[in-house]
Write a protein that holds these residues in place. Structure first.
Motif, PDB file in Angstrom:
ATOM      1  N   GLU A 152       0.831  -1.208   0.000  1.00 42.66           N
ATOM      2  CA  GLU A 152       0.000   0.000   0.000  1.00 42.66           C
ATOM      3  C   GLU A 152       0.866   1.259   0.000  1.00 42.66           C
ATOM      4  OE1 GLU A 152      -3.534   2.126   2.663  1.00 42.66           O
ATOM      5  OE2 GLU A 152      -2.756   0.149   3.230  1.00 42.66           O
ATOM      6  N   ARG A 153       1.862   1.271   0.866  1.00 45.85           N
ATOM      7  CA  ARG A 153       2.713   2.449   1.032  1.00 45.85           C
ATOM      8  C   ARG A 153       3.553   2.725  -0.212  1.00 45.85           C
ATOM      9  NH1 ARG A 153       4.836   0.510   4.983  1.00 45.85           N
ATOM     10  NH2 ARG A 153       6.865  -0.209   4.207  1.00 45.85           N
ATOM     11  N   GLU A 196       1.565   3.619  -3.496  1.00 39.19           N
ATOM     12  CA  GLU A 196       1.168   5.027  -3.533  1.00 39.19           C
ATOM     13  C   GLU A 196       2.361   5.919  -3.840  1.00 39.19           C
ATOM     14  OE1 GLU A 196      -0.861   8.393  -0.587  1.00 39.19           O
ATOM     15  OE2 GLU A 196      -0.903   6.263  -0.041  1.00 39.19           O
ATOM     16  N   LYS A 197       3.516   5.613  -3.262  1.00 39.63           N
ATOM     17  CA  LYS A 197       4.700   6.440  -3.469  1.00 39.63           C
ATOM     18  C   LYS A 197       5.203   6.375  -4.908  1.00 39.63           C
ATOM     19  CE  LYS A 197       9.457   7.166  -1.872  1.00 39.63           C
ATOM     20  NZ  LYS A 197      10.495   6.786  -0.866  1.00 39.63           N
ATOM     21  N   LEU A 198       5.248   5.169  -5.467  1.00 38.88           N
ATOM     22  CA  LEU A 198       5.837   4.978  -6.790  1.00 38.88           C
ATOM     23  C   LEU A 198       4.812   4.982  -7.919  1.00 38.88           C
ATOM     24  CD1 LEU A 198       8.401   2.168  -5.881  1.00 38.88           C
ATOM     25  CD2 LEU A 198       8.798   4.636  -6.019  1.00 38.88           C
ATOM     26  N   GLN A 199       3.539   4.933  -7.546  1.00 44.16           N
ATOM     27  CA  GLN A 199       2.463   4.913  -8.537  1.00 44.16           C
ATOM     28  C   GLN A 199       2.585   3.722  -9.486  1.00 44.16           C
ATOM     29  OE1 GLN A 199      -0.400   7.262  -8.694  1.00 44.16           O
ATOM     30  NE2 GLN A 199       0.458   7.179  -6.616  1.00 44.16           N
ATOM     31  N   VAL A 212       1.639  -6.039  -5.609  1.00 41.58           N
ATOM     32  CA  VAL A 212       0.766  -7.127  -5.204  1.00 41.58           C
ATOM     33  C   VAL A 212       1.424  -7.914  -4.069  1.00 41.58           C
ATOM     34  CG1 VAL A 212      -0.453  -9.192  -5.958  1.00 41.58           C
ATOM     35  CG2 VAL A 212      -0.076  -7.306  -7.577  1.00 41.58           C
ATOM     36  N   PRO A 213       0.847  -7.894  -2.863  1.00 44.66           N
ATOM     37  CA  PRO A 213       1.388  -8.735  -1.792  1.00 44.66           C
ATOM     38  C   PRO A 213       0.981 -10.184  -2.050  1.00 44.66           C
ATOM     39  CG  PRO A 213      -0.543  -7.546  -1.007  1.00 44.66           C
ATOM     40  CD  PRO A 213      -0.290  -7.076  -2.416  1.00 44.66           C
TER      41      PRO A 213
END
Length: 319
Positions: A163-164, A167-170, A174-175
């Motif tokens: 999630e983190r 969002e940062k790298l756009q 997938v976990p």
């Protein structure tokens, strides 16, 4: 000349990953052509404590320096010291947790620049800590990554990472619950863990895959199993000398008769055009990094160049 002290937040404010990748690439090139010298890490230990030291001289930059860091059960603390080669004066003392994180990740990106079968839009990554974050950022900076598969033993940590960093790298992250989903059919696999034992089955590696293994830098630790080592066609080190002393992935495989050091090459020699890093498009390539002081010296010198344009940063030390 006065020695100046810089804090972590100041390093983070000036250094970006794209710059670091280019700086680290040039440091490898200079190692390969004789413009720099690197001394591998040495360690002094006491119960619950280790002091780690490494040194390098960058003639091409006019600087030399060291990285020293302590590790305890509580925390690791990193510092880089830089010297002017002509005068011998210490130029700077830098808190180097962030600097080390960036240069370590940049090394993998440089490895991918020279060793990967391109184009690459997907990768798998093992680990969900701060090094894994930087590894993903560096490779997404270097390559047109659109999707990454993250495996970590802790479900909550891998989901939070996805999630983190998504969002940062756009990009889509997938976990995955099964380690094979971060390896199978993927052109690039990164291991950034603290594991003492192999984190995936080497039989799962796709033909032509590049593995960037950076987590294990003790001889008793290995992130890669002997199958991955045996299936590889090319074995590349950030430094053969340093890997002989620390890279458990190779050291243990060699002790077991599955790896021949004479077949390994350094990335510096690949970049300098003196060795081959990938035989062909279908070759499986392993790039093993343990971290080099020349990267700290080169990136630290770049930081000082940027800091000179921002005189409000840092404080003078009384020597």
């Amino acid at each position: 000349m006065t020695c100046r002290f810089y804090r972590e937040e100041e390093v983070a404010s000036l250094l970006d990953m794209a710059t670091a990748i280019d700086v680290v690439e040039e440091s490898f090139r200079q190692l390969g052509t004789g413009g720099a010298e690197n001394i591998p890490r040495q360690r002094a230990r006491a119960p619950g404590f280790a002091l780690h030291g490494m040194h390098a001289a960058a003639e091409y930059l006019g600087t030399a320096g060291w990285k020293m860091y302590s590790t305890t059960r509580i925390k690791a603390r990193f510092h880089v010291g830089l010297y002017d080669i002509d005068s011998g004066q210490m130029k700077a003392l830098i808190e180097a947790d962030t600097l080390g994180q960036i240069r370590t990740a940049a090394s993998s990106a440089v490895g991918a620049r020279y060793l990967a079968r391109k184009p690459i839009t997907q990768l798998g990554i093992f680990g969900s800590g701060w090094q894994a974050e930087a590894q993903l950022e560096a490779l997404a900076t270097e390559l047109p990554i659109t999707q990454a598969f993250i495996y970590s033993r802790d479900q909550e940590k891998r989901e939070s990472f996805a999630e983190r960093m998504g969002e940062k790298l756009q990009i889509e992250i997938v976990p995955v619950h099964d380690p094979k989903d971060a390896v199978e059919d993927l052109p690039l696999v990164v291991t950034a863990t603290t594991s003492k034992h192999p984190v995936f089955d080497g039989n799962l590696l796709a033909e032509g895959a590049l593995v960037c293994a950076m987590g294990a830098n003790w001889t008793f630790k290995r992130e890669l199993d002997v199958v991955a080592i045996r299936r590889a066609d090319n074995w590349v080190c950030d430094s053969i000398e340093a890997c002989r002393g620390e890279a458990g992935d190779y050291v243990l495989a060699a002790e077991e008769g599955y790896f021949d050091w004479d077949k390994s090459v350094s990335l510096a020699d690949v970049i300098a055009g003196q060795s081959i890093g990938r035989d062909n498009a279908d070759s499986i390539v392993i790039y093993k990094t343990v971290g080099l002081a020349i990267q700290d010296v080169a990136l630290g010198t770049k930081f000082l160049e940027l800091a000179a344009q921002n005189p409000e940063l840092g404080v003078d030390l009384p020597f």
